[in-house]
Design a protein around this motif. Structure first.
Motif, PDB file in Angstrom:
ATOM      1  N   GLU A   5       0.817  -1.042  -0.047  1.00 18.42           N
ATOM      2  CA  GLU A   5       0.003   0.192  -0.046  1.00 18.42           C
ATOM      3  C   GLU A   5       1.032   1.169   0.131  1.00 18.42           C
ATOM      4  N   PRO A   6       0.549   2.304  -0.548  1.00 18.54           N
ATOM      5  CA  PRO A   6       1.341   3.490  -0.806  1.00 18.54           C
ATOM      6  C   PRO A   6       1.877   4.020   0.783  1.00 18.54           C
ATOM      7  N   ASP A   7       0.905   4.088   1.393  1.00 20.57           N
ATOM      8  CA  ASP A   7       1.068   4.513   2.953  1.00 20.57           C
ATOM      9  C   ASP A   7       2.317   3.866   3.757  1.00 20.57           C
ATOM     10  N   HIS A   8       2.065   2.279   3.464  1.00 20.61           N
ATOM     11  CA  HIS A   8       3.069   1.284   4.072  1.00 20.61           C
ATOM     12  C   HIS A   8       4.443   1.641   3.500  1.00 20.61           C
ATOM     13  N   LEU A   9       4.356   1.926   2.144  1.00 21.68           N
ATOM     14  CA  LEU A   9       5.803   1.868   1.585  1.00 21.68           C
ATOM     15  C   LEU A   9       6.302   3.120   2.177  1.00 21.68           C
ATOM     16  N   ILE A  10       5.466   4.464   1.976  1.00 18.29           N
ATOM     17  CA  ILE A  10       6.058   5.838   2.378  1.00 18.29           C
ATOM     18  C   ILE A  10       6.496   5.722   3.941  1.00 18.29           C
ATOM     19  N   SER A  11       5.719   4.891   4.889  1.00 15.18           N
ATOM     20  CA  SER A  11       6.275   4.626   6.103  1.00 15.18           C
ATOM     21  C   SER A  11       7.801   4.313   6.235  1.00 15.18           C
TER      22      SER A  11
END
Length: 183
Positions: free
Chosen positions: A55-61
């Motif tokens: 998920e984008p937010d997981h990757l960003i984190s």
């Protein structure tokens, strides 16, 4: 006492392996060996020890910046803009139009097409800003180090220009993809 500790360790590991086997075989109703004996180790690792969908937010984190503190104020602002705004926006936008993009992005930087679960140490992708040389076309492409799970962008951070940043990243990712396909 050491012998007892070793025996307990072996017993506990055996219990864990048996629990995994029971889970995979649905308590013996499925033949574990026939299901998985031809799976490559990388596939087993991905299924058992990773997040299957990125998920984008997981990757960003898991992205962590390392800014160059020696740059002037304009370059520092461009670096922060690239990491805090342009990169997350690009990841979210591309993920919405291409389901494979995030896996390709992670693979481009780490060599893995998934984000592994880490129990003792946290998985991170380091985003740095460094003095990079220009390519034959006069462009500054990002440089990755898969062993270190890092990507380096030029100190000027494309002067905060989101379009130049996206074009450079696309060009670098496509170049690496074509090279891997040839080998």
């Amino acid at each position: 006492e050491r012998r007892q500790w070793i025996q307990n360790l072996i017993t506990n590991r055996n219990i864990g392996v048996q629990a995994l086997k029971e889970g995979f075989t649905l308590n013996g109703k499925m033949d574990f060996e026939s299901m998985f004996h031809q799976w490559p180790l990388m596939a087993m690792n991905q299924v058992c020890f990773s997040t299957p969908f990125i998920e984008p937010d997981h990757l960003i984190s898991v992205l962590h910046p390392k800014y160059d503190g020696r740059t002037d104020e304009a370059r520092s602002a461009a670096q922060h803009s690239l990491f805090e705004t342009h990169l997350p926006d690009l990841l979210r936008e591309r993920a919405s139009t291409n389901q494979q993009f995030l896996a390709r992005f992670v693979e481009y930087i780490t060599g893995l097409s998934y984000i592994p679960h880490k129990s003792k140490s946290k998985f991170e992708i380091l985003v740095t800003f460094e003095q990079l040389g220009e390519d034959a076309m006069g462009e500054y492409l990002p440089v990755v180090h898969t062993c270190e799970h890092s990507i380096a962008f030029p100190l000027h951070a494309y002067d905060g220009n989101a379009e130049r940043f996206a074009q450079a990243l696309d060009k670098a990712m496509n170049f690496v993809s074509k090279e891997l396909d040839r080998n």
